[in-house]
Every structure is written in structure tokens, then in C-alpha cells.
Design a protein around this motif. Structure first.
Motif: not given
Length: 300
Positions: A7-12
Motif C-alpha cells: 500500500d503506497l500510503n504506508l510508505l507515505v
């Protein structure tokens, strides 16, 4: 690790956590609730099989794995932001964009007010300036950590473009009532006076101290400071001299200070604009370069 499961949001969230090192502050940074950020941290720990951040008596500290992740993570997120942003449709009057520019405090003093004033009405463009050492500036351009750099004399490969922005030269600044008579600063008088030096300025060393050393002389440095902000204040209350780029001296000048030419030959120099060739055809980066050219054009 299966990339499709990420989940890209986790990297944010991870970038915010590594920056703030505080769950609540990280949540505020990306617009999440505190419980949501705590949940994201737990998922990240499971994803990387590492604690990432651990509580200590002095706050949360990153693990070695988290420290290893910090820089490449920021590069990845920056690249994703640029992929998602349409450069072809760049509109400076409507685009929400943060440009990161490497410049020293000298250049910030000369250019930032002009850059800010030249933004289109109701523009959502903002500028983030950082002062990297010259040795790290080219690396930052290569790693896509900055959009452009304004500096001087940087050695670089063919992947980096450069052009002259502004011609400058070194001058001497002193208080208006200094015992040195106006227009009478001789070489012997310059050497005899006590000086104030800004230790972080490469221009002092390259265009003054090195020139004097070749002639077997050196300045009597009575005061060495790490930044330019204090220089005018000190000069007005002492008989110290300070050498600096002429364009900076012109900005600092007021009724309490006066400028004199150096009493020896000192070569002029150029402030240069640097960018990566990957952005040669970029509308956004090209717009930024044009704004910097215009700001310097006003100065010259």
C-alpha cells in the motif's frame, strides 16, 4: 516482498514517521488520526519484519533498518509524485508544487524576495531552500533530491547542465565613519586593518585569502562568524572590515555602511545555475529556471 501487496500510503506514513519520530506528529503531517497512524506503524513493522521505531527515554528512535530506508524512501516518493504530476499540463497559476532549490544564505538574500514576488497571483507554488555543501550538491541533483542548484565552480559530469546566472566580484564593506577615508583604501591599509570573516564563505578564501597568500600576506581576522546575518550589525559598531560579493554588499548597504573596491586584483566570478539534463524539456523545471534568470537579470 510482493510489490502488488504494498500500500503506497504506508510508505507515505513511514516517511512521516521517520521524519517526525513521533506518532501523533506524523499523523498530523499526513492528515491521519493518531490511531490510524499507529495502525500504519504496526503494518509497516510486519511488512519489513522490523520494529522501525522504538521507544526510548528520549523519544522514538529509528532502528538501523529504518535509518537504511530513510533516504531511498524519500527518493521513491519524490519520483512517484513527479510521475503523477503532469508536466505537460504545468500551469504556474494553478499548480500546487514545492520546488526545492540549493542555495547559500548569500544567494537566498539576493534572490528569494524576487522569486516570491514573481509568483503568479493566487499561486500555490512554494519554494523550499536548502544549503548543501558544494561537495554534496551535485549528488543531490543526481539523486533527484533538489530541482536546481545555484552555486559556483561545481565540478560535474555531462548529466548536469550549467549556465551563468550572475557575474559578481569581491568588495570591502565598512562603517560609514571608518577612519579609512572614502576612496583611499590602499593595500597596506587593508592589510593593517582588522577584519571580520564569514567562515562558511568559499568566496572569501578563493578570491581574497588565496590572492593575498600568493603575495605573502594574510588578513588579521579579529572576528570569525558562521553566517552573514550578523555582519552589518557588527561592522556599524566597530572598525572591522569585511569582504563580500558586491551584489550582497549592495543589498546590505544603508546609511551606516559604505562600500570600497579592493586595493588589489581579484578576479570576477560567476554564480551558476545547475540542473539535471533529465529536466531539459520539463515545463515545470524550465519555468523555475526562467524565474531564477529573471531574478538575476533584475540584479545585473
Amino acid at each position: 516482498m510482493n510489490l502488488r501487496s504494498i500500500d503506497l500510503n504506508l510508505l507515505v506514513a513511514l516517511d512521516a514517521l521517520l521524519t517526525e519520530r513521533h506518532v501523533t506528529k506524523a499523523a498530523d503531517r499526513v492528515g491521519l488520526s493518531q490511531p490510524a497512524m499507529s495502525n500504519a506503524l504496526n503494518r509497516l513493522r510486519a511488512m519489513f519484519e522490523d520494529e522501525l521505531l522504538v521507544r526510548t527515554t528520549s523519544g522514538m528512535k529509528p532502528t538501523p533498518r529504518a535509518t537504511e530506508l530513510a533516504e531511498p524512501l524519500r527518493q521513491v516518493l519524490r519520483q512517484v509524485e513527479r510521475v503523477m504530476a503532469s508536466d505537460a499540463g504545468f500551469d504556474p497559476g494553478r499548480t500546487e508544487r514545492i520546488f526545492t532549490i540549493r542555495m547559500s544564505d548569500i544567494l537566498a538574500c539576493l534572490l528569494l524576495a524576487r522569486l516570491a514576488a514573481a509568483r503568479p497571483p493566487e499561486s500555490r507554488i512554494s519554494y523550499n531552500t536548502i544549503h548543501l555543501p558544494p561537495s554534496l550538491t551535485i549528488d543531490a541533483l543526481e539523486r533527484d533530491e533538489i530541482d536546481v542548484a545555484v552555486s559556483m565552480g561545481l565540478e560535474h559530469s555531462a548529466s548536469i547542465r550549467s549556465e551563468t546566472l550572475l557575474r559578481d566580484r569581491m568588495v570591502c564593506l565598512m562603517r560609514s565613519g571608518h577612519q579609512v577615508k572614502r576612496g583611499r583604501l590602499t593595500f597596506d591599509g587593508f592589510i593593517a586593518q582588522e577584519h571580520m570573516k564569514v567562515s562558511m564563505s568559499p568566496t572569501d578564501l578563493r578570491f581574497v585569502d588565496d590572492v593575498l597568500a600568493e603575495r605573502g600576506h594574510r588578513r588579521r581576522i579579529a572576528l570569525n562568524v558562521p553566517h552573514w546575518l550578523v555582519v552589518p550589525h557588527v561592522l556599524k559598531q566597530t572598525d572591522l572590515l569585511a569582504v563580500m560579493p558586491r551584489h550582497l554588499a549592495a543589498v546590505l548597504m544603508d546609511d551606516g555602511l559604505r562600500m570600497e573596491e579592493l586595493p588589489f586584483e581579484s578576479a570576477p566570478f560567476d554564480w551558476m545555475l545547475y540542473w539535471h539534463r533529465r529536466y531539459d524539456q520539463s515545463n515545470a523545471n524550465g519555468w523555475l529556471r526562467d524565474r531564477l534568470r529573471a531574478a538575476c537579470s533584475d540584479l545585473s
